[in-house]
Scaffold this motif. Structure first.
Motif, PDB file in Angstrom:
ATOM      1  N   UNK A   1      -6.334   2.213  -2.748  1.00 33.54           N
ATOM      2  CA  UNK A   1      -4.903   2.480  -2.786  1.00 33.54           C
ATOM      3  C   UNK A   1      -4.108   1.175  -2.908  1.00 33.54           C
ATOM      4  N   UNK A   2      -4.580   0.125  -2.263  1.00 37.17           N
ATOM      5  CA  UNK A   2      -3.917  -1.173  -2.423  1.00 37.17           C
ATOM      6  C   UNK A   2      -3.994  -1.642  -3.873  1.00 37.17           C
TER       7      UNK A   2
ATOM      8  N   UNK B   1      -6.061   5.094  -9.345  1.00 36.81           N
ATOM      9  CA  UNK B   1      -7.336   5.512  -8.761  1.00 36.81           C
ATOM     10  C   UNK B   1      -7.174   6.607  -7.725  1.00 36.81           C
ATOM     11  N   UNK B   2      -6.001   6.724  -7.108  1.00 40.93           N
ATOM     12  CA  UNK B   2      -5.818   7.680  -6.019  1.00 40.93           C
ATOM     13  C   UNK B   2      -4.866   8.795  -6.427  1.00 40.93           C
ATOM     14  N   UNK B   3      -5.182  10.032  -6.074  1.00 42.08           N
ATOM     15  CA  UNK B   3      -4.317  11.169  -6.450  1.00 42.08           C
ATOM     16  C   UNK B   3      -2.908  11.048  -5.875  1.00 42.08           C
ATOM     17  N   UNK B   4      -2.763  10.545  -4.653  1.00 45.64           N
ATOM     18  CA  UNK B   4      -1.438  10.458  -4.042  1.00 45.64           C
ATOM     19  C   UNK B   4      -0.511   9.577  -4.860  1.00 45.64           C
TER      20      UNK B   4
ATOM     21  N   UNK C   1       4.050   8.883  -8.750  1.00 47.64           N
ATOM     22  CA  UNK C   1       4.588   8.244  -9.959  1.00 47.64           C
ATOM     23  C   UNK C   1       4.897   9.291 -11.018  1.00 47.64           C
ATOM     24  N   UNK C   2       4.045  10.314 -11.131  1.00 46.27           N
ATOM     25  CA  UNK C   2       4.285  11.379 -12.105  1.00 46.27           C
ATOM     26  C   UNK C   2       5.590  12.109 -11.802  1.00 46.27           C
TER      27      UNK C   2
END
Length: 557
Positions: free
Chosen positions: A451-452, A473-476, A481-482
């Motif tokens: 996440x970083x 890389x992370x869904x969150x 952003x989406x």
């Protein structure tokens, strides 16, 4: 592979003095004619040479794992009929991907890796290298060939040339020809050059790195460079290695370790601590590397027992019940070590599974750390930092990349290389390791680090006026952003009030994302090593969040 290579060079050094149980009877080889070697390889032996050992194997159908005992096969050992020449040739097949750069890759990296292997093998036999050169050629069938020659001398003044030629068609499946001869023995040099030129392979499954590309039709010439180009020197992959360092490598062959696991390679070593022998390496080398194994320079696997991870240090120690040789640790570093003292870092060179001595000096001493200027590389993590004046180890080499957010008008994320050593004399407290618990915590920290990385990507994209949801890389992070970019793109016009509202919501999402995984980490039940890693992540998240909000505000205007 390393044990076979060492065995080959040892054979070349002692000639007929060594009798191996696998040796067949000495039978004259067809002189000057092709000798079948394995399933798809042939070569021609000069007049007077004899086959000492031979084995026919099946043509490899797939690339094996480096842990597969059948992945390396000795195909042939041959030598001149005159034992006084003290030269031997061995040919073997390697049917697995190496951890380092492929030896036949274009450019210098593959050649340098091969040179490092030959250099370290010479060092391991007590020879100090004085020169290294490489040459590339192409066989009659169009397969690339790489030859490395290392000139080295031992304490008795015996100067020899160690030669390694590698070739192959199938990715991960290579054939090696290894030999060693006295530097003054021109007849042997000419014989071995002729053998290399005669090597032929009947394998059309593909060229290295390009599966499925057929070889040239049989009987047709190949447009290529001369098969015996003039050898051209390449920059030595190591600084000049002192005789003392060479002797240390030779003396501690069984105490220098390779650490190889599912997610990478590193270094280690054996030493005495608290009345027991331990294998020492960095915590970061093993904690995220499930299924790792320890082997010494003779390819013998090291059995381990109880394990401890140091408090305040990036060090793991693994009890070794049956070690015969180990390093000594220096006591009271502040008293016995001073700035400017020479040191050598002895460890795995760029993940190539060879020991590459890197020399330097002490440039700083702290409570838990010692800083050196030896330019060691990632595979050296876990290596002993050997103090030359005392002949003892002062620390564990640690190679890390640290992210920072630079301050000023144009903020940016920078990555700094940190080379230092964790002191062993100050490692006093050890937490017992439960591997299941260790790996579980390591997996959590790896997700936090991922996440970083996403925050770094978002920061960089914002600086470049490019905000897109792809590539995270992370869904969150991807969802956040989406949602933000879709609101901006779906509105033809947006007033300042709406923009401020969207930014406030987006920044709130980012703030929540930046803290949730760190808050969710159970620091109370974690090893000290991971607690310190999470503290560092928390600091970095605060820094990058501040710079990120400024960059996004500029981008969204």
């Amino acid at each position: 592979m390393r044990s076979l290579f060492l065995r080959v060079l040892g054979l070349a050094l002692i000639g007929t003095a060594l009798s191996l149980p696998l040796f067949a009877q000495n039978t004259p080889a067809p002189q000057g004619t092709a000798v079948k070697v394995g399933a798809n390889v042939s070569l021609a032996l000069p007049a007077g040479w004899k086959v000492v050992e031979s084995k026919q194997d099946a043509a490899p159908e797939h690339v094996a794992s480096s842990t597969d005992a059948n992945a390396t096969t000795m195909l042939l050992t041959a030598r001149p009929g005159d034992p006084a020449r003290r030269v031997s040739l061995s040919v073997f097949r390697i049917n697995f991907h190496t951890m380092g750069p492929p030896p036949l890759m274009a450019g210098d990296m593959g050649a340098q890796t091969e040179a490092e292997k030959a250099l370290c093998m010479a060092l391991g036999l007590g020879y100090t290298p004085s020169a290294v050169k490489t040459s590339r050629s192409t066989s009659a069938q169009g397969t690339p060939m790489l030859t490395v020659e290392v000139t080295a001398k031992n304490a008795a003044g015996d100067e020899r040339i160690f030669s390694d030629t590698v070739t192959g068609n199938m990715p991960g499946s290579l054939v090696r020809l290894c030999a060693s001869w006295a530097s003054s023995d021109q007849a042997s040099a000419q014989d071995l050059s002729a053998i290399v030129r005669s090597l032929a392979m009947d394998d059309r499954r593909g060229m290295p790195g390009r599966p499925g590309r057929p070889g040239p039709p049989q009987g047709q010439p190949v447009a290529s460079a001369s098969p015996t180009p003039e050898a051209t020197p390449v920059p030595s992959p190591t600084p000049d290695t002192s005789a003392q360092t060479a002797q240390v490598v030779s003396e501690y062959t069984t105490a220098l370790l390779m650490v190889e696991g599912s997610h990478g390679v590193g270094s280690g070593f054996l030493c005495k601590m608290d009345g027991k022998t331990y294998a020492i390496t960095n915590a970061h080398v093993v904690c995220n590397n499930a299924g790792f194994k320890l082997t010494n320079l003779k390819s013998a696997q090291v059995n381990i027992g109880a394990t401890g991870i140091s408090v305040g240090h990036d060090i793991v120690r693994l009890e070794v019940p049956d070690a015969a040789k180990s390093f000594e640790i220096i006591d009271s570093l502040e008293t016995n070590v001073k700035i400017g003292d020479p040191v050598a870092v002895l460890g795995n060179a760029q993940g190539a599974m060879v020991v590459k001595p890197v020399e330097g000096k002490v440039v700083g001493i702290g409570p838990n750390l010692v800083e050196v200027d030896a330019p060691f590389v990632p595979g050296n993590s876990g290596s002993p930092i050997f103090h030359m004046p005392s002949g003892k180890v002062i620390g564990v080499a640690t190679y890390l990349l640290e992210r920072k957010v630079s301050k000023g008008k144009n903020e940016a994320v920078t990555v700094e290389t940190r080379r230092f050593g964790y002191r062993l004399d100050s490692a006093k407290e050890w937490e017992p390791v439960n591997w299941q618990r260790l790996y579980a915590q390591a997996a959590q920290v790896e997700k936090i680090d991922a996440l970083s990385d996403d925050f770094v990507k978002l920061f960089t994209d914002s600086q470049n006026n490019k905000l897109e949801a792809d590539g995270f890389r992370t869904p969150a992070m991807q969802r956040s952003v989406q949602a933000f970019t879709s609101h901006l793109h779906n509105r033809h016009q947006i007033n300042p009030g709406e923009r401020k509202m969207l930014l406030t919501q987006f920044f709130g999402d980012l703030r929540s994302i930046s803290r949730s995984d760190i808050v969710g980490f159970d620091a109370r039940g974690a090893y000290d090593y991971f607690r310190r890693a999470i503290d560092e992540q928390s600091r970095f998240r605060e820094e990058i969040y501040g710079g990120l909000t400024k960059a996004i505000e500029r981008t969204s205007q």
